[in-house]
Motif scaffolding. Sequence first.
Motif, PDB file in Angstrom:
ATOM      1  N   VAL A 210       1.065  -1.169  -0.146  1.00  0.00           N
ATOM      2  CA  VAL A 210      -0.073  -0.068  -0.006  1.00  0.00           C
ATOM      3  C   VAL A 210       0.826   1.070   0.141  1.00  0.00           C
ATOM      4  O   VAL A 210       1.764   1.468   1.108  1.00  0.00           O
ATOM      5  CB  VAL A 210      -0.994   0.075   1.112  1.00  0.00           C
ATOM      6  CG1 VAL A 210      -1.717   1.177   1.293  1.00  0.00           C
ATOM      7  CG2 VAL A 210      -1.828  -1.047   1.094  1.00  0.00           C
ATOM      8  N   PHE A 211       0.772   2.220  -1.177  1.00  0.00           N
ATOM      9  CA  PHE A 211       1.535   3.230  -1.384  1.00  0.00           C
ATOM     10  C   PHE A 211       2.926   2.875  -1.079  1.00  0.00           C
ATOM     11  O   PHE A 211       3.702   3.715  -0.377  1.00  0.00           O
ATOM     12  CB  PHE A 211       1.241   4.251  -0.347  1.00  0.00           C
ATOM     13  CG  PHE A 211      -0.171   4.677  -0.431  1.00  0.00           C
ATOM     14  CD1 PHE A 211      -0.817   5.004  -1.531  1.00  0.00           C
ATOM     15  CD2 PHE A 211      -1.201   4.519   0.662  1.00  0.00           C
ATOM     16  CE1 PHE A 211      -2.026   5.482  -1.623  1.00  0.00           C
ATOM     17  CE2 PHE A 211      -2.287   4.865   0.667  1.00  0.00           C
ATOM     18  CZ  PHE A 211      -2.936   5.411  -0.477  1.00  0.00           C
ATOM     19  N   ASP A 212       3.747   1.917  -1.916  1.00  0.00           N
ATOM     20  CA  ASP A 212       4.926   1.385  -1.881  1.00  0.00           C
ATOM     21  C   ASP A 212       5.356   0.812  -0.707  1.00  0.00           C
ATOM     22  O   ASP A 212       6.803   0.882  -0.384  1.00  0.00           O
ATOM     23  CB  ASP A 212       5.895   2.477  -2.391  1.00  0.00           C
ATOM     24  CG  ASP A 212       5.711   2.971  -3.930  1.00  0.00           C
ATOM     25  OD1 ASP A 212       5.329   1.979  -4.461  1.00  0.00           O
ATOM     26  OD2 ASP A 212       5.926   4.173  -4.242  1.00  0.00           O
ATOM     27  N   GLN A 213       4.722   0.481   0.429  1.00  0.00           N
ATOM     28  CA  GLN A 213       4.834  -0.049   1.692  1.00  0.00           C
ATOM     29  C   GLN A 213       4.556  -1.557   1.727  1.00  0.00           C
ATOM     30  O   GLN A 213       3.162  -1.784   1.470  1.00  0.00           O
ATOM     31  CB  GLN A 213       4.485   0.843   2.788  1.00  0.00           C
ATOM     32  CG  GLN A 213       5.021   2.056   2.828  1.00  0.00           C
ATOM     33  CD  GLN A 213       6.592   2.086   3.275  1.00  0.00           C
ATOM     34  OE1 GLN A 213       7.222   1.372   3.765  1.00  0.00           O
ATOM     35  NE2 GLN A 213       7.309   3.277   2.532  1.00  0.00           N
ATOM     36  N   ASP A 214       5.167  -2.552   2.087  1.00  0.00           N
ATOM     37  CA  ASP A 214       4.903  -3.909   2.009  1.00  0.00           C
ATOM     38  C   ASP A 214       3.920  -4.005   3.386  1.00  0.00           C
ATOM     39  O   ASP A 214       4.055  -3.313   4.354  1.00  0.00           O
ATOM     40  CB  ASP A 214       5.944  -5.095   2.149  1.00  0.00           C
ATOM     41  CG  ASP A 214       6.594  -5.119   0.791  1.00  0.00           C
ATOM     42  OD1 ASP A 214       5.756  -4.958  -0.183  1.00  0.00           O
ATOM     43  OD2 ASP A 214       7.854  -5.503   0.652  1.00  0.00           O
ATOM     44  N   VAL A 215       2.868  -4.755   3.304  1.00  0.00           N
ATOM     45  CA  VAL A 215       1.945  -4.762   4.419  1.00  0.00           C
ATOM     46  C   VAL A 215       2.496  -6.336   5.096  1.00  0.00           C
ATOM     47  O   VAL A 215       2.407  -7.318   4.339  1.00  0.00           O
ATOM     48  CB  VAL A 215       0.463  -5.070   4.139  1.00  0.00           C
ATOM     49  CG1 VAL A 215      -0.390  -5.383   5.446  1.00  0.00           C
ATOM     50  CG2 VAL A 215      -0.181  -3.760   3.471  1.00  0.00           C
ATOM     51  N   PRO A 216       2.884  -6.320   6.356  1.00  0.00           N
ATOM     52  CA  PRO A 216       3.521  -7.537   6.973  1.00  0.00           C
ATOM     53  C   PRO A 216       2.551  -8.380   7.334  1.00  0.00           C
ATOM     54  O   PRO A 216       1.199  -7.900   7.510  1.00  0.00           O
ATOM     55  CB  PRO A 216       4.078  -6.960   8.237  1.00  0.00           C
ATOM     56  CG  PRO A 216       3.674  -5.888   8.611  1.00  0.00           C
ATOM     57  CD  PRO A 216       3.231  -5.137   7.153  1.00  0.00           C
ATOM     58  N   GLY A 217       2.624  -9.810   7.277  1.00  0.00           N
ATOM     59  CA  GLY A 217       1.483 -10.748   7.636  1.00  0.00           C
ATOM     60  C   GLY A 217       0.419 -11.076   6.623  1.00  0.00           C
ATOM     61  O   GLY A 217      -0.200 -11.965   6.713  1.00  0.00           O
ATOM     62  N   LEU A 218       0.752 -10.436   5.334  1.00  0.00           N
ATOM     63  CA  LEU A 218      -0.349 -10.906   4.135  1.00  0.00           C
ATOM     64  C   LEU A 218       0.513 -11.517   3.229  1.00  0.00           C
ATOM     65  O   LEU A 218       1.130 -10.716   2.185  1.00  0.00           O
ATOM     66  CB  LEU A 218      -0.814  -9.654   3.639  1.00  0.00           C
ATOM     67  CG  LEU A 218      -1.888  -9.128   4.536  1.00  0.00           C
ATOM     68  CD1 LEU A 218      -2.555  -7.838   4.198  1.00  0.00           C
ATOM     69  CD2 LEU A 218      -2.949 -10.007   5.242  1.00  0.00           C
ATOM     70  N   ASN A 219       0.784 -12.799   2.980  1.00  0.00           N
ATOM     71  CA  ASN A 219       1.561 -13.723   2.258  1.00  0.00           C
ATOM     72  C   ASN A 219       0.836 -14.543   1.247  1.00  0.00           C
ATOM     73  O   ASN A 219       1.392 -14.866   0.197  1.00  0.00           O
ATOM     74  CB  ASN A 219       2.755 -14.353   2.925  1.00  0.00           C
ATOM     75  CG  ASN A 219       3.733 -13.457   3.748  1.00  0.00           C
ATOM     76  OD1 ASN A 219       3.782 -12.449   3.434  1.00  0.00           O
ATOM     77  ND2 ASN A 219       3.915 -13.936   5.049  1.00  0.00           N
ATOM     78  N   ASN A 220      -0.260 -14.544   1.485  1.00  0.00           N
ATOM     79  CA  ASN A 220      -1.130 -15.620   0.877  1.00  0.00           C
ATOM     80  C   ASN A 220      -2.519 -14.876  -0.072  1.00  0.00           C
ATOM     81  O   ASN A 220      -2.671 -13.830   0.482  1.00  0.00           O
ATOM     82  CB  ASN A 220      -1.574 -16.810   1.745  1.00  0.00           C
ATOM     83  CG  ASN A 220      -0.598 -17.515   2.173  1.00  0.00           C
ATOM     84  OD1 ASN A 220       0.375 -17.814   1.767  1.00  0.00           O
ATOM     85  ND2 ASN A 220      -0.974 -18.294   3.754  1.00  0.00           N
ATOM     86  N   GLU A 221      -2.837 -15.525  -0.951  1.00  0.00           N
ATOM     87  CA  GLU A 221      -3.604 -15.017  -1.734  1.00  0.00           C
ATOM     88  C   GLU A 221      -5.104 -14.762  -0.973  1.00  0.00           C
ATOM     89  O   GLU A 221      -5.706 -13.656  -1.067  1.00  0.00           O
ATOM     90  CB  GLU A 221      -3.971 -15.840  -2.936  1.00  0.00           C
ATOM     91  CG  GLU A 221      -2.864 -15.638  -4.169  1.00  0.00           C
ATOM     92  CD  GLU A 221      -3.192 -16.522  -5.088  1.00  0.00           C
ATOM     93  OE1 GLU A 221      -4.298 -17.247  -5.275  1.00  0.00           O
ATOM     94  OE2 GLU A 221      -2.446 -16.705  -6.083  1.00  0.00           O
ATOM     95  N   TRP A 222      -5.372 -15.514  -0.310  1.00  0.00           N
ATOM     96  CA  TRP A 222      -6.503 -15.367   0.770  1.00  0.00           C
ATOM     97  C   TRP A 222      -6.741 -14.111   1.913  1.00  0.00           C
ATOM     98  O   TRP A 222      -7.518 -13.534   2.003  1.00  0.00           O
ATOM     99  CB  TRP A 222      -7.120 -16.977   1.367  1.00  0.00           C
ATOM    100  CG  TRP A 222      -6.195 -17.063   2.551  1.00  0.00           C
ATOM    101  CD1 TRP A 222      -5.013 -18.145   2.230  1.00  0.00           C
ATOM    102  CD2 TRP A 222      -6.147 -16.943   3.771  1.00  0.00           C
ATOM    103  NE1 TRP A 222      -4.236 -18.370   3.501  1.00  0.00           N
ATOM    104  CE2 TRP A 222      -5.137 -17.503   4.392  1.00  0.00           C
ATOM    105  CE3 TRP A 222      -6.757 -16.040   4.589  1.00  0.00           C
ATOM    106  CZ2 TRP A 222      -4.627 -17.467   5.979  1.00  0.00           C
ATOM    107  CZ3 TRP A 222      -6.627 -16.052   6.004  1.00  0.00           C
ATOM    108  CH2 TRP A 222      -5.518 -16.831   6.662  1.00  0.00           C
TER     109      TRP A 222
END
Length: 150
Positions: A31-43
């Motif tokens: 989100v806005f060139d920042q990775d969101v931690p903890g979201l690694n899978n498609e679901w």
Amino acid sequence: MVFLGFLLGAAAIAVGAGVVLDNTDSARLAVFDQDVPGLNNEWQVFLAGAGVAVVLVLGLMLTCTGAARRIRNRRDLRDLREEHQESLTTLEMEKRRLERELARVRQGPGRRNAQPQPQPAPASPPVQGVRVAGGRSRIPATSPFFERGE
């Protein structure tokens, strides 16, 4: 409420646009060139999108509810103003009618434009009183105002 709805809707659209534009990998959420931690899978990415959609729907619902309430309040106030104006007009007309009637009663039938002249009191028959409890008689009140035939 309308402002809060617009604010939530704009935030949901901005987050959704940021997610769509910054994600090139299938399981990476940025989100806005920042990775969101903890979201690694498609679901996990799907659930994040569903959360954004829920916030968008809540924002739109608040906006519509606030706008409908504002419209209803304005309509009610307009109706109350019209009703108040009608009642004032009716009361003013009734007041004028009663003033004319009072002036007519005070003037009397033969005293419209003439000067008042003393007249001898006519001999009237005795007034029959109404018997009330205790044996006393009560004389009924009469007035030209109450004897009208309107």
